[in-house]
Write an enzyme that holds these catalytic residues in place. Structure first.
Site, short mmCIF file in Angstrom:
data_model
loop_
_atom_site.label_atom_id
_atom_site.label_comp_id
_atom_site.label_asym_id
_atom_site.label_seq_id
_atom_site.Cartn_x
_atom_site.Cartn_y
_atom_site.Cartn_z
N CYS A 211 0.82 -1.21 0.00
CA CYS A 211 0.00 0.00 0.00
C CYS A 211 0.86 1.27 0.00
O CYS A 211 1.37 1.65 -1.04
CB CYS A 211 -1.00 -0.04 1.15
SG CYS A 211 -2.43 0.99 0.81
N HIS B 88 -3.67 -4.76 0.16
CA HIS B 88 -3.02 -5.36 1.33
C HIS B 88 -3.10 -6.89 1.24
O HIS B 88 -4.05 -7.48 1.77
CB HIS B 88 -3.71 -4.91 2.62
CG HIS B 88 -3.48 -3.48 2.95
ND1 HIS B 88 -2.43 -3.06 3.73
CD2 HIS B 88 -4.17 -2.37 2.61
CE1 HIS B 88 -2.48 -1.74 3.86
NE2 HIS B 88 -3.52 -1.31 3.18
N GLU C 86 -1.65 -9.04 2.86
CA GLU C 86 -1.53 -9.71 4.17
C GLU C 86 -2.89 -10.13 4.73
O GLU C 86 -2.96 -11.06 5.53
CB GLU C 86 -0.79 -8.81 5.17
CG GLU C 86 -1.51 -7.54 5.62
CD GLU C 86 -1.26 -6.33 4.74
OE1 GLU C 86 -0.94 -6.50 3.54
OE2 GLU C 86 -1.40 -5.18 5.24
N1 GLN Z 1 -1.78 6.62 3.07
C1 GLN Z 1 -1.95 5.95 1.84
C2 GLN Z 1 -3.34 6.18 1.25
O1 GLN Z 1 -4.23 6.59 1.93
C3 GLN Z 1 -1.68 4.47 1.98
C4 GLN Z 1 -2.66 3.78 2.88
C5 GLN Z 1 -2.15 2.46 3.40
O2 GLN Z 1 -0.97 2.17 3.38
N2 GLN Z 1 -3.05 1.66 3.89
O3 GLN Z 1 -3.56 5.97 0.09
#
Ligand code: GLN
Length: 534
Positions: free
Chosen positions: A377, A508, A510
């Protein structure tokens, strides 16, 4: 009681019944006003676990999914805020038909309605409900009242399990059962008699204490289950079963286990493997949430840490983790050289600007020194920023999350998100939950997954800016996963010919890694890390 492994105990009971051939579902009740866990600080509350339908929940939901190898939905998660919100919505909608709406019984009724709904939806034979918090506190009283009502309505369909901690004061050196007796009495005063007590302690319970607890807490001796500290949480279902927990609970619930052969084979094999692997693979997790000490830290990234373990076991290795707060690279860039010691570097998700330049420096170092890199992410967005800065020579490349005034916002906010932020509408409004990504053949991602399309879980507001996709692609970055309409970049990577493993995902992965089904991208990353072992 909170923090003694109630979530893992609940998951383990679920896993046992699943292994015995039952359809099982799980519900978590969190007694706070927050409508979901999405707005809570991870260093205080731990990881926010995202479900397929986008619900932002407590990390226990992750344990349930991992232990039972199932996917849950928002019906399986409830908070005080959520229950009240629904009761108030119904009242405004005249659904109570002019009646007085009262805390009791209308709040417990709504709790019960939700439990029954989740159970029906999953077609469950057995529904395990974990009530958060500690017995005796004001916050969970209405949930206990709901539990009491359920029992009095269908006596043989409800069993109670209390997880209690037995301290051994160091000066006395003797395990104390009094707090457990007291907790059981407090539960009695809420109208609930527990059927089973799971006795958490640093060591196993002796027979004398088992008998004492049985006697003073009104339960059968076989209802006292010893749950000493263990090396691995995955031992717990097997330990419970050694104490015949499924039989004890089946007796309370008048369930016949005779025709239910147990199938613990795959779980036993997993546990055995996890204990027999010896060779270590060294992975550095570089992130920003490191200030509250080791304990909280591992809670913040629990799904990531577990996902790494499963893939390592599969490849006959064990993970040696090294947590690195990225700020140290901002204070002392010479320290970047230390990254050479590790077989792979992982950057998990995150928010905000703290430590971000240190993470970008980490990614640059991993790219230039061919250290396997896996970005999740934010870890993918920062990979794109690093590439734009170093290779496209856009020195001020950035994300709108950090610097709105940068001329090169290679990571920008999605248009519908701009409106939500302008309205101060933060809760549950990110791009959340399962979305499809179409994979490009011949890429690292494709060879890991071995299929053309995947569904993964998301939690983000920002995206790779479409204005830069062509330029980045021309400069050698491969977008190997995209949304089906081709507009959103889901995976960025470098080809194998240029780097042993340099890949980031907007989603994600995970959240989908399971002990009995490791995640293919984590496995590909660990494989590359093993191959590059120093
Ligand atoms: N802060 C970034 C976004 O909002 C990544 C979010 C994250 O890593 N879950 O897009």
């Amino acid at each position: 009681m909170s923090g003694v492994g109630k979530g893992v105990a609940a998951s383990s009971i679920g896993a046992i019944f699943k292994a015995r051939g039952f359809e099982v579902t799980m519900i978590k009740i969190d007694p706070y006003i927050n409508v979901d866990a999405g707005t809570m600080n991870p260093t205080e509350h731990g990881e926010v676990f995202v479900l397929e339908d986008g619900d932002e929940t407590d990390q226990d939901m992750g344990n349930y999914e991992r232990f039972l190898n199932i996917s849950l939905t928002r019906t399986n998660y409830m908070t005080t805020g959520r229950v009240y919100q629904e009761v108030i919505r119904k009242e405004r909608n005249l659904e109570y038909k002019g009646k007085n709406v009262e805390v009791v019984p209308d709040i417990p009724f709504e709790v019960i309605r939700r439990i029954e709904q989740a159970s029906d939806k999953a077609n469950a034979d057995i529904t395990i409900i974990e009530i958060g918090g500690t017995i005796g506190e004001y916050q969970n009283m209405l949930f206990l009242e709901a539990a009491r009502m359920m029992k009095s309505k269908s006596h043989d369909d409800v069993a109670f399990v209390m997880v209690s901690y037995l301290p051994t004061p160091s000066k006395i050196g003797e395990m104390k059962t009094k707090p457990t007796q007291y907790a059981s009495r407090t539960l009695n005063s809420a109208g609930i008699q527990t059927d089973v007590i799971i006795a958490r302690a640093s060591t196993p319970l002796d027979q004398k204490r088992k008998d004492k607890i049985a006697m003073f807490c009104n339960i059968r001796p076989e209802g006292v289950v010893s749950a000493p500290d263990v090396e691995s949480i995955y031992d717990i279902p097997l330990n419970f079963e050694k104490d015949n927990l499924s039989t004890v609970l089946a007796n309370v619930l008048k369930i016949d286990l005779k025709d239910k052969p147990s199938n613990f084979g795959p779980w036993q094999a997993f546990v055995k493997k996890s204990k027999s692997v010896k060779t270590e693979v060294n992975i550095a997790v570089v992130g920003k949430y490191f200030s509250s000490g080791e304990f909280i830290l591992s809670d913040v990234y629990i799904s990531v840490l577990e996902a790494l373990k499963y893939s390592a076991y599969k490849l006959n290795h064990k993970i040696k983790l090294h947590y690195i707060g990225s700020k140290i690279f901002e204070q002392d860039p010479k320290k970047l050289k230390d990254l050479k010691k590790y077989d792979g570097v992982l950057v998990p998700g995150g928010f905000g600007s703290t430590g971000i330049e240190g993470i970008i420096a980490t990614i640059k170092y991993a790219r230039e020194n061919k250290i396997p890199y896996f970005g999740l992410c934010y870890g993918m967005q920062l990979l794109v920023i690093e590439y734009a800065r170093s290779v496209l020579k856009l020195k001020d490349a950035n994300t709108a999350e950090i610097d709105k005034n940068s001329k090169n916002l290679v990571i920008d906010i999605m248009p519908d998100q701009k409106k939500k932020i302008a309205e101060g509408n933060y809760g549950g409004t990110m791009r959340l939950g399962a979305y499809e990504a179409v994979l490009k053949r011949g890429t690292v991602a494709y060879s890991a997954y071995g299929k053309d399309a995947v569904i993964e879980r998301h939690r983000h507001r920002y995206e790779v800016n479409p204005d830069y996709i062509q330029k980045l692609t021309d400069a050698g970055l491969v977008f190997s996963g995209k949304s089906p309409d081709g507009k959103l970049m889901e995976i960025a990577e470098l080809p194998k010919s240029k780097h042993p493993f340099f890949l980031g995902t907007q989603f994600h992965p995970e959240f989908l890694a399971r002990p009995l089904a490791p995640h293919p991208l984590f496995t590909a990353f660990i494989k590359a890390a093993i191959n590059s072992k120093k």
